[in-house]
Design an enzyme around this catalytic site. Structure first.
Site, PDB file in Angstrom:
ATOM      1  N   HIS A  76      41.801  39.486  47.945  1.00  0.00           N
ATOM      2  CA  HIS A  76      43.101  39.682  48.591  1.00  0.00           C
ATOM      3  C   HIS A  76      44.196  38.927  47.815  1.00  0.00           C
ATOM      4  O   HIS A  76      45.212  39.508  47.430  1.00  0.00           O
ATOM      5  CB  HIS A  76      43.035  39.188  50.040  1.00  0.00           C
ATOM      6  CG  HIS A  76      44.307  39.356  50.798  1.00  0.00           C
ATOM      7  ND1 HIS A  76      44.540  40.428  51.635  1.00  0.00           N
ATOM      8  CD2 HIS A  76      45.439  38.606  50.850  1.00  0.00           C
ATOM      9  CE1 HIS A  76      45.755  40.329  52.161  1.00  0.00           C
ATOM     10  NE2 HIS A  76      46.320  39.223  51.699  1.00  0.00           N
ATOM     11  N   GLU A  77      43.950  37.647  47.565  1.00  0.00           N
ATOM     12  CA  GLU A  77      44.963  36.842  46.867  1.00  0.00           C
ATOM     13  C   GLU A  77      45.131  37.299  45.426  1.00  0.00           C
ATOM     14  O   GLU A  77      46.231  37.236  44.872  1.00  0.00           O
ATOM     15  CB  GLU A  77      44.610  35.351  46.928  1.00  0.00           C
ATOM     16  CG  GLU A  77      44.500  34.768  48.353  1.00  0.00           C
ATOM     17  CD  GLU A  77      45.696  35.080  49.263  1.00  0.00           C
ATOM     18  OE1 GLU A  77      46.820  35.211  48.750  1.00  0.00           O
ATOM     19  OE2 GLU A  77      45.484  35.221  50.490  1.00  0.00           O
ATOM     20  N   HIS A 124      47.737  39.927  45.352  1.00  0.00           N
ATOM     21  CA  HIS A 124      49.093  39.352  45.329  1.00  0.00           C
ATOM     22  C   HIS A 124      49.413  38.823  43.927  1.00  0.00           C
ATOM     23  O   HIS A 124      50.518  39.001  43.409  1.00  0.00           O
ATOM     24  CB  HIS A 124      49.193  38.192  46.322  1.00  0.00           C
ATOM     25  CG  HIS A 124      49.280  38.608  47.763  1.00  0.00           C
ATOM     26  ND1 HIS A 124      50.294  39.407  48.244  1.00  0.00           N
ATOM     27  CD2 HIS A 124      48.505  38.309  48.840  1.00  0.00           C
ATOM     28  CE1 HIS A 124      50.127  39.583  49.564  1.00  0.00           C
ATOM     29  NE2 HIS A 124      49.046  38.938  49.949  1.00  0.00           N
ATOM     30  N   GLU A 176      51.981  42.979  50.342  1.00  0.00           N
ATOM     31  CA  GLU A 176      50.726  43.145  51.081  1.00  0.00           C
ATOM     32  C   GLU A 176      50.017  44.442  50.665  1.00  0.00           C
ATOM     33  O   GLU A 176      48.794  44.525  50.721  1.00  0.00           O
ATOM     34  CB  GLU A 176      51.014  43.104  52.588  1.00  0.00           C
ATOM     35  CG  GLU A 176      49.801  42.859  53.467  1.00  0.00           C
ATOM     36  CD  GLU A 176      49.166  41.472  53.319  1.00  0.00           C
ATOM     37  OE1 GLU A 176      49.712  40.608  52.600  1.00  0.00           O
ATOM     38  OE2 GLU A 176      48.097  41.257  53.919  1.00  0.00           O
TER      39      GLU A 176
HETATM   40 ZN    ZN Z   1      48.418  38.827  51.964  1.00  0.00          ZN
END
Ligand code: ZN
Length: 501
Positions: A264-265, A268, A294
């Protein structure tokens, strides 16, 4: 030629340097700082924030902005114009709130956060209620300063997702809710078809970290321009386009805690590492909006790293790192990492139920701002919505309306961006699959570079150059709707749970 632009840019560069130095201290506070330094660090952060704010809102900045905007050769250059325009936009926003009001907000938010920590620990909503009321009163005043046309919520949402309107969110969410609630019911009726037992066990922290880093590198995260550390809550931060860091947390008894939080990170981080160096050290040089940000974390976490195709490539690596998985059939593992289960806690929610958590919060924020929901009735309203959408009632407020930090920190209007991110990720992915027809076949071979190149070209490099709604249209070919996401959920989870048709 462009002399005024150069002067403006020099000033923006200095302000950006102060902001990034502040971010380094903020990152260090969460990773390595001894707890005794909390007070001195908060003073340092406060001083640096004040210096940066004063430099930015100064008359001198406005003068430079006007002079640069008057230069024809500057404004004919699209990238330079983007730097001037975004800085002007931020300047205008910063000037809408009087400085005494900003100081009051910071003070109340900080006290409210302390009250919230206490209230959550004791699971007593009434300890937080007066502060929640103060924060919503402040949000209403902020909205009045910002100004809005149709709905007060628009002014607040605009801080996080510029240009998005609450009426549009309401429409999109209505569609999504109508389709998601029955899907969740159908899955729950067949919940015995998926088990995540194989994800529970004993998994060495270092082995998990090595594997996560190896996979992150294969996805395209550049560790020469980033690093990974441990924090209580995972996040991504950046101090320049060439220093984008992620954090994670570990659970030695549950495989997916670290792995998917890292991916997830990484999503980003890939966004920030991909911004054009032309925007370095200016307000244009970062991700476009929270929803678009996101969309990137969700794309890499879910559409790439929870796909069957990617695990064709990763599963042998997992079995080598953690041989216990050799006993688990591939299909069992794939289903386990995609298990759907209605739960009370947003941050632990799966792909299908996650958006229902967001809708509860969005609808309650709207009702509170409209004065239809009284603060004292928040727990009851919260519990009723959870029963309605997820079929569960929290046993106490700590796992109910006190679970998120957002309302205590004054982040009202923020929640919808999570769901917008989910929706954008799929709508964009469908478009990418048209441009790269064998995209998911490439995942089976561990090839992710074409996906990353597409994202770099159509999204990452632009930073904040385009307005989010324009960028969504540019990158996906149309305005945002829930339809691609709904189709994706029905197809993927219909298959996993054998729902047929
Ligand atoms: Zn996030």
């Amino acid at each position: 030629m462009g002399q005024q632009f150069d002067l403006l840019k020099a000033r923006l560069n200095e302000i950006s340097d102060v902001n990034h130095a502040t971010a380094v201290l903020g990152w260090e506070q969460e990773t390595y700082m001894p707890s005794g330094a909390a007070k001195s660090r908060s003073e340092q952060l406060g001083t640096l924030s004040k210096i940066s704010h004063e430099m930015f809102v100064a008359q001198a900045t406005l003068k430079l902005l006007k002079a640069a905007a008057a230069e024809q050769d500057t404004m004919k250059n699209a990238k330079k114009a983007a730097i001037v325009n975004i800085a002007q936009q931020d300047y205008d926003r910063a000037h809408k709130l009087p400085s005494e009001f900003v100081a009051e907000m910071a003070r109340v938010n900080s006290q409210a956060t302390h009250a919230w920590i206490d209230a959550r620990r004791q699971s007593k909503f009434e300890l937080f209620a007066p502060w929640l009321k103060k924060n919503f009163d402040l949000a209403r005043r902020a909205a009045d300063y910002f100004g809005y046309q149709d709905h007060i919520y628009d002014a607040l949402l605009d801080q996080y997702e510029p240009g998005m309107k609450s009426a549009e969110v309401t429409n999109i969410f209505a569609d999504l809710r109508d389709q998601t609630v029955p899907l969740v019911k159908a899955i729950v009726a067949h919940k015995d078809r998926v088990s995540d037992d194989c994800l529970h066990g004993q998994f060495d922290k270092q082995v998990q970290e090595d594997l996560a880093k190896k996979v992150a590198t294969q996805l395209g995260y550049d560790f020469n321009r980033g690093r990974m550390d441990y924090t209580a809550h995972p996040f991504c931060t950046h101090f320049s386009i060439d220093d984008v860091r992620i954090t994670t947390r570990t659970d030695e008894t549950m495989f997916n805690t670290m792995f998917f939080s890292v991916m997830h990170e990484v999503g980003h981080a890939l966004y920030e590492q991909g911004v054009s160096h032309d925007y370095e050290r200016t307000p244009t040089g970062t991700g476009c909006s929270l929803g678009l940000h996101e969309s990137q974390s969700r794309m890499w976490e879910n559409l790439v790293c929870r796909s069957r195709e990617s695990w064709v490539h990763f599963y042998p690596q997992l079995c080598e790192a953690l041989p216990v998985f050799k006993q688990t059939p591939f299909d069992t593992f794939y289903k386990a990492i995609n298990k759907v289960e209605p739960s009370l806690i947003r941050v632990e929610a799966d792909e299908v139920t996650y958006n229902l958590h967001i809708m509860v919060r969005f609808e309650m924020e709207m009702a509170m701002l409209e004065g239809k929901l009284k603060i004292k009735d928040v727990p009851e309203a919260w519990n009723a919505k959870y029963q309605d959408y997820l079929g569960l009632t929290p046993e106490n407020d700590a796992v109910g309306c006190l679970q998120d930090v957002h309302w205590s920190g004054g982040l009202i209007g923020y929640f919808p961006t999570y769901t917008l991110g989910n929706l954008i990720s799929v709508q964009m992915f469908e478009r990418i699959k048209k441009d790269i027809p064998d995209l998911t076949e490439q995942f089976k071979r561990g090839e992710f570079s074409q996906l990353l190149a597409w994202l770099r070209k159509h999204l990452h490099q632009h930073g904040r150059r385009y307005a989010p709604t324009d960028l969504i249209k540019r990158a996906t070919g149309k305005a945002l709707t829930a339809k691609p996401y709904i189709a994706y959920l029905k197809s993927k989870f219909g298959d996993i749970y054998g729902l047929g048709g």
